[in-house]
Design a protein around this motif. Structure first.
Motif, mmCIF file in Angstrom:
data_model
loop_
_atom_site.group_PDB
_atom_site.id
_atom_site.type_symbol
_atom_site.label_atom_id
_atom_site.label_comp_id
_atom_site.label_asym_id
_atom_site.label_seq_id
_atom_site.Cartn_x
_atom_site.Cartn_y
_atom_site.Cartn_z
ATOM 1 N N UNK A 12 0.690 -1.086 -0.170
ATOM 2 C CA UNK A 12 -0.100 0.069 0.021
ATOM 3 C C UNK A 12 0.939 1.305 -0.141
ATOM 4 N N UNK A 13 0.352 2.219 -0.750
ATOM 5 C CA UNK A 13 1.188 3.450 -0.845
ATOM 6 C C UNK A 13 0.149 4.509 -1.118
ATOM 7 N N UNK A 19 -4.986 6.853 -2.050
ATOM 8 C CA UNK A 19 -4.393 5.532 -1.452
ATOM 9 C C UNK A 19 -4.533 4.431 -2.446
ATOM 10 N N UNK A 20 -3.427 3.941 -3.014
ATOM 11 C CA UNK A 20 -3.247 2.918 -3.934
ATOM 12 C C UNK A 20 -2.638 1.662 -3.403
ATOM 13 N N UNK A 31 -2.560 -2.634 -10.028
ATOM 14 C CA UNK A 31 -2.896 -1.656 -9.095
ATOM 15 C C UNK A 31 -4.145 -1.297 -8.835
ATOM 16 N N UNK A 32 -4.576 -1.113 -7.665
ATOM 17 C CA UNK A 32 -6.003 -0.853 -7.191
ATOM 18 C C UNK A 32 -5.977 0.221 -6.161
ATOM 19 N N UNK A 33 -7.230 1.074 -6.649
ATOM 20 C CA UNK A 33 -7.352 2.238 -5.782
ATOM 21 C C UNK A 33 -8.058 1.699 -4.412
ATOM 22 N N UNK A 34 -7.827 2.379 -3.071
ATOM 23 C CA UNK A 34 -8.400 1.951 -1.896
ATOM 24 C C UNK A 34 -9.107 3.060 -1.230
ATOM 25 N N UNK A 35 -9.443 4.011 -1.904
ATOM 26 C CA UNK A 35 -10.311 5.071 -1.319
ATOM 27 C C UNK A 35 -11.664 4.562 -0.749
ATOM 28 N N UNK A 41 -5.605 -3.330 4.836
ATOM 29 C CA UNK A 41 -4.120 -3.580 5.357
ATOM 30 C C UNK A 41 -3.505 -4.701 4.148
ATOM 31 N N UNK A 42 -2.356 -4.516 4.127
ATOM 32 C CA UNK A 42 -1.429 -5.586 3.582
ATOM 33 C C UNK A 42 -1.696 -6.803 3.972
ATOM 34 N N UNK A 43 -2.026 -7.760 3.149
ATOM 35 C CA UNK A 43 -2.365 -9.166 3.529
ATOM 36 C C UNK A 43 -3.850 -9.560 3.497
ATOM 37 N N UNK A 44 -4.474 -8.461 3.477
ATOM 38 C CA UNK A 44 -6.094 -8.752 3.419
ATOM 39 C C UNK A 44 -6.723 -8.868 2.209
ATOM 40 N N UNK A 45 -7.833 -9.413 1.996
ATOM 41 C CA UNK A 45 -8.423 -9.619 0.604
ATOM 42 C C UNK A 45 -9.638 -8.798 0.567
ATOM 43 N N UNK A 46 -9.960 -8.353 -0.745
ATOM 44 C CA UNK A 46 -10.831 -7.319 -1.046
ATOM 45 C C UNK A 46 -11.257 -7.898 -2.425
ATOM 46 N N UNK A 47 -12.709 -7.497 -2.879
ATOM 47 C CA UNK A 47 -13.401 -7.634 -3.947
ATOM 48 C C UNK A 47 -13.101 -6.352 -4.680
ATOM 49 N N UNK A 48 -12.365 -6.496 -6.030
ATOM 50 C CA UNK A 48 -12.157 -5.435 -6.714
ATOM 51 C C UNK A 48 -12.835 -5.341 -8.138
#
Length: 101
Positions: A12-13, A19-20, A31-35, A41-48
Motif C-alpha cells: 500500500x502507498x 491511497x493505492x 494497481x488498485x485504488x483503496x479510497x 491492510x497488507x495481507x487482507x483480501x478485497x473484492x475489486x
C-alpha cells in the motif's frame, strides 16, 4: 465481461494523494485504488471491480472464488493479454477469409 474479482493486498502507498495498493489476483498483479476501503491492510483480501477495492473479503472465500474463476477460464478472460487476444482474433478472421477463397 467485467467481473468483481477477489485479490490479496501486497503493498500500500499513497500516489498523488490517493491511497493505492498492489493487489495479487491469483498470479496477476494490478494497481488498485483503496479510497472506498481506507482501512484495508497488507495481507487482507478485497473484492475489486474496475480498479477499485469495494469490499473486504475473508481469505477462504477469496481463494474459493479465485479457484472457481480459474476453472471457468474467467481470470484469463478478465486479465488476459489484450494484444494476445487481438492477435488470436485476427488469425481466426484471416483463416476464415482463406477458407472462403
Amino acid at each position: 465481461m467485467c467481473l468483481a474479482v477477489p485479490g490479496r493486498v501486497l503493498e500500500i502507498a499513497e500516489r498523488d494523494g490517493t491511497r493505492m495498493a498492489v493487489v495479487d489476483f491469483g498470479g496477476v498483479v494490478k494497481d488498485v485504488c483503496l479510497e472506498y476501503l481506507p482501512d484495508l491492510k497488507v495481507g487482507e483480501y478485497a473484492i475489486v471491480h474496475v480498479g477499485f477495492a469495494l469490499q473486504r473479503l475473508d481469505e477462504e472465500s477469496a481463494r474459493r472464488t479465485l479457484q472457481l474463476f480459474e476453472e471457468l477460464g474467467l481470470l484469463q478472460e478478465e486479465f488476459g493479454d489484450p494484444w494476445e487476444a487481438a492477435a488470436a482474433a485476427t488469425a481466426v478472421s484471416s483463416a476464415k477469409q482463406e477458407e472462403e477463397r
